[in-house]
Design a protein around this motif. Structure first.
Motif, PDB file in Angstrom:
ATOM      1  N   SER A  80     -11.764   5.507   0.788  1.00  0.00           N
ATOM      2  CA  SER A  80     -11.606   6.834   1.077  1.00  0.00           C
ATOM      3  C   SER A  80     -11.473   7.087   2.573  1.00  0.00           C
ATOM      4  CB  SER A  80     -13.189   7.302   0.887  1.00  0.00           C
ATOM      5  OG  SER A  80     -13.155   8.976   1.424  1.00  0.00           O
ATOM      6  N   TRP A  81     -10.212   7.970   2.788  1.00  0.00           N
ATOM      7  CA  TRP A  81      -9.836   8.262   3.903  1.00  0.00           C
ATOM      8  C   TRP A  81      -9.688   9.708   4.248  1.00  0.00           C
ATOM      9  CZ3 TRP A  81      -8.098   5.168   8.003  1.00  0.00           C
ATOM     10  CH2 TRP A  81      -7.352   5.735   9.055  1.00  0.00           C
ATOM     11  N   THR A  82     -10.784  10.235   5.326  1.00  0.00           N
ATOM     12  CA  THR A  82     -10.818  11.457   5.446  1.00  0.00           C
ATOM     13  C   THR A  82     -10.723  11.768   7.003  1.00  0.00           C
ATOM     14  OG1 THR A  82     -13.315  11.203   6.004  1.00  0.00           O
ATOM     15  CG2 THR A  82     -12.432  11.723   3.592  1.00  0.00           C
ATOM     16  N   PHE A  85      -9.703  15.343   8.219  1.00  0.00           N
ATOM     17  CA  PHE A  85     -10.476  16.632   7.631  1.00  0.00           C
ATOM     18  C   PHE A  85     -12.037  16.823   8.559  1.00  0.00           C
ATOM     19  CE2 PHE A  85      -8.287  14.751   4.058  1.00  0.00           C
ATOM     20  CZ  PHE A  85      -7.846  15.727   3.614  1.00  0.00           C
ATOM     21  N   GLY A  86     -12.378  17.997   8.703  1.00  0.00           N
ATOM     22  CA  GLY A  86     -13.674  18.290   9.346  1.00  0.00           C
ATOM     23  C   GLY A  86     -13.539  18.062  10.965  1.00  0.00           C
ATOM     24  N   LYS A  88     -12.649  16.703  14.098  1.00  0.00           N
ATOM     25  CA  LYS A  88     -11.754  15.793  14.724  1.00  0.00           C
ATOM     26  C   LYS A  88     -12.434  14.982  15.826  1.00  0.00           C
ATOM     27  CE  LYS A  88      -7.376  17.417  12.712  1.00  0.00           C
ATOM     28  NZ  LYS A  88      -7.964  18.395  11.808  1.00  0.00           N
ATOM     29  N   ASP A  93     -18.901  11.368  10.567  1.00  0.00           N
ATOM     30  CA  ASP A  93     -18.956  11.917   9.534  1.00  0.00           C
ATOM     31  C   ASP A  93     -17.439  12.014   8.813  1.00  0.00           C
ATOM     32  OD1 ASP A  93     -17.139  13.203  11.225  1.00  0.00           O
ATOM     33  OD2 ASP A  93     -17.962  15.421  10.857  1.00  0.00           O
ATOM     34  N   LYS A  94     -16.916  10.614   9.032  1.00  0.00           N
ATOM     35  CA  LYS A  94     -15.433  10.446   8.212  1.00  0.00           C
ATOM     36  C   LYS A  94     -15.323   9.208   7.594  1.00  0.00           C
ATOM     37  CE  LYS A  94     -13.182  13.111  11.852  1.00  0.00           C
ATOM     38  NZ  LYS A  94     -12.833  14.313  10.821  1.00  0.00           N
ATOM     39  N   ASP A  95     -14.680   9.039   6.761  1.00  0.00           N
ATOM     40  CA  ASP A  95     -14.467   7.824   6.065  1.00  0.00           C
ATOM     41  C   ASP A  95     -13.216   7.159   6.537  1.00  0.00           C
ATOM     42  OD1 ASP A  95     -16.621   8.198   4.277  1.00  0.00           O
ATOM     43  OD2 ASP A  95     -15.706   9.280   2.850  1.00  0.00           O
ATOM     44  N   TRP A  96     -13.116   5.931   6.948  1.00  0.00           N
ATOM     45  CA  TRP A  96     -12.218   5.093   7.529  1.00  0.00           C
ATOM     46  C   TRP A  96     -11.288   4.094   6.674  1.00  0.00           C
ATOM     47  CZ3 TRP A  96     -10.534   7.843  11.623  1.00  0.00           C
ATOM     48  CH2 TRP A  96     -11.372   8.804  12.418  1.00  0.00           C
ATOM     49  N   GLN A 259      -2.341  14.324   1.105  1.00  0.00           N
ATOM     50  CA  GLN A 259      -3.967  14.045   0.650  1.00  0.00           C
ATOM     51  C   GLN A 259      -3.941  12.688   0.378  1.00  0.00           C
ATOM     52  OE1 GLN A 259      -6.203  16.375   0.179  1.00  0.00           O
ATOM     53  NE2 GLN A 259      -4.785  18.090   1.091  1.00  0.00           N
ATOM     54  N   GLN A 261      -5.360  10.133  -1.192  1.00  0.00           N
ATOM     55  CA  GLN A 261      -6.129   9.694  -2.206  1.00  0.00           C
ATOM     56  C   GLN A 261      -5.698   8.313  -2.948  1.00  0.00           C
ATOM     57  OE1 GLN A 261      -5.737  12.651  -5.541  1.00  0.00           O
ATOM     58  NE2 GLN A 261      -3.581  12.943  -5.325  1.00  0.00           N
TER      59      GLN A 261
END
Length: 324
Positions: A80-82, A85-86, A88, A93-96, A259, A261
């Protein structure tokens, strides 16, 4: 009127060099132009190495900061790569996990190779073995025009022309990996075709004539004699096209979406590594933020992938190289 003969040692004779005079006249009378060319060539080689080293050095410090806050195992194996988002400015709180970006890159690259390799090798075989000299002089420059088209034009073409067709035929999403992969394949066809044709044209005609003398037709001669003899050049052409597909930015940034995914379905969209780099480098994240440092981590991984591809290419070229 009398004439005196020209004897050795007289002004009109070419006297042989003495024992203490150097025999290698090139070492004594080396032209300045040759020295200048040698310096320029050596400088060009050293400049290329220096630029590569500079790129590597510029990635080290930001990458060190990134991996000081993110576990490298999570980065390489996470699904998961987020990062985009959210908040910065937050690390927690992020997935790396970079795998979605890697899979997106490999997906578009594989599609591009499935298009470029058959078309490029087919064009090379025709230009080298079947087309006459006049046809070759016309078709090869026309084919290489595709290499000069700006990649942003390819991206717009993939989004506005190819994507609607894929939506109509296969129900693809508006942003998908198939459209940029197909268009990227046509973009690298000139690279594969031109370099492969050069390698095949360099095969001596004596090999072809020997094959014809044994009763082989033109197609068998091409596939069983010319193709194996030029395999090192063909491998280099394919790997060069592969490297360009891996590093392509604008086509995937425009037509593949943003995105990240993890999907192996080419009809769905997935952000690539270069697409993420283009997104962040365009000012989407403030300097010094976690997302900003992730840009260098992804760039370093892309640098390593490209380096490994080039090393494999060098090994294959050396393995199959033949000298005539």
């Amino acid at each position: 009127m009398t004439y005196s003969p020209i004897t050795a040692g007289s002004p009109g004779a070419g006297s042989p060099p003495s024992a203490d005079e150097p025999m290698d006249l090139r070492a004594r009378h080396r032209r300045v132009g040759e020295r200048l060319i040698k310096v320029l060539l050596a400088g060009s080689a050293l400049l290329s190495v220096a630029v590569t080293a500079g790129i590597a050095v510029s990635l080290i410090a930001p990458m060190w900061t990134f991996f000081g806050n993110v576990d490298i195992g999570e980065f390489l194996t996470g699904t998961s790569w987020t990062a985009g988002f959210g908040d910065k400015s937050s690390w927690t709180d992020k997935d790396w996990g970079v795998l979605p970006l890697v899979v997106g890159t490999l997906s578009t690259t594989l599609i591009a190779l499935l298009v470029a390799v058959p078309l490029g090798l087919g064009a090379a075989i025709y230009l080298s073995e079947y087309a006459n000299a006049r046809t070759r002089r016309v078709l090869k420059p026309v084919l290489e025009i595709l290499a000069g088209v700006p990649t942003v034009v390819y991206g717009v073409f993939a989004l506005t022309m190819v994507t609607p067709i894929l939506q109509e035929l296969f129900g693809a999403q508006f942003f998908n990996n198939l459209a940029p992969g197909l268009v990227m394949g046509f973009m690298i066809v000139p690279t594969v075709a031109s370099l492969s044709e050069d390698a095949m044209s360099a095969v001596p005609d004596s090999l072809r004539q020997g094959s014809y003398a044994l009763g082989a037709n033109r197609m068998k001669t091409t596939l069983r004699v010319v193709f194996p003899a030029s395999l090192s050049g063909i491998v280099a052409a394919v790997v060069l096209g592969l490297s360009r597909a891996v590093g392509e930015t604008m086509i995937v940034a425009i037509a593949a979406g943003t995105q990240p995914q993890l999907t192996f379905n080419p009809l769905e969209g997935a952000q690539t590594m270069t697409g993420f780099i283009a997104q962040v480098a365009s000012g989407d994240a403030p300097q010094g933020s976690p997302v900003y440092y992730s840009l260098f981590a992804v760039g370093a991984l892309l640098f390593v992938i490209t380096l490994v591809i080039n090393m494999i290419s060098i090994a294959l070229v050396r393995k199959y190289r033949q000298a005539y």
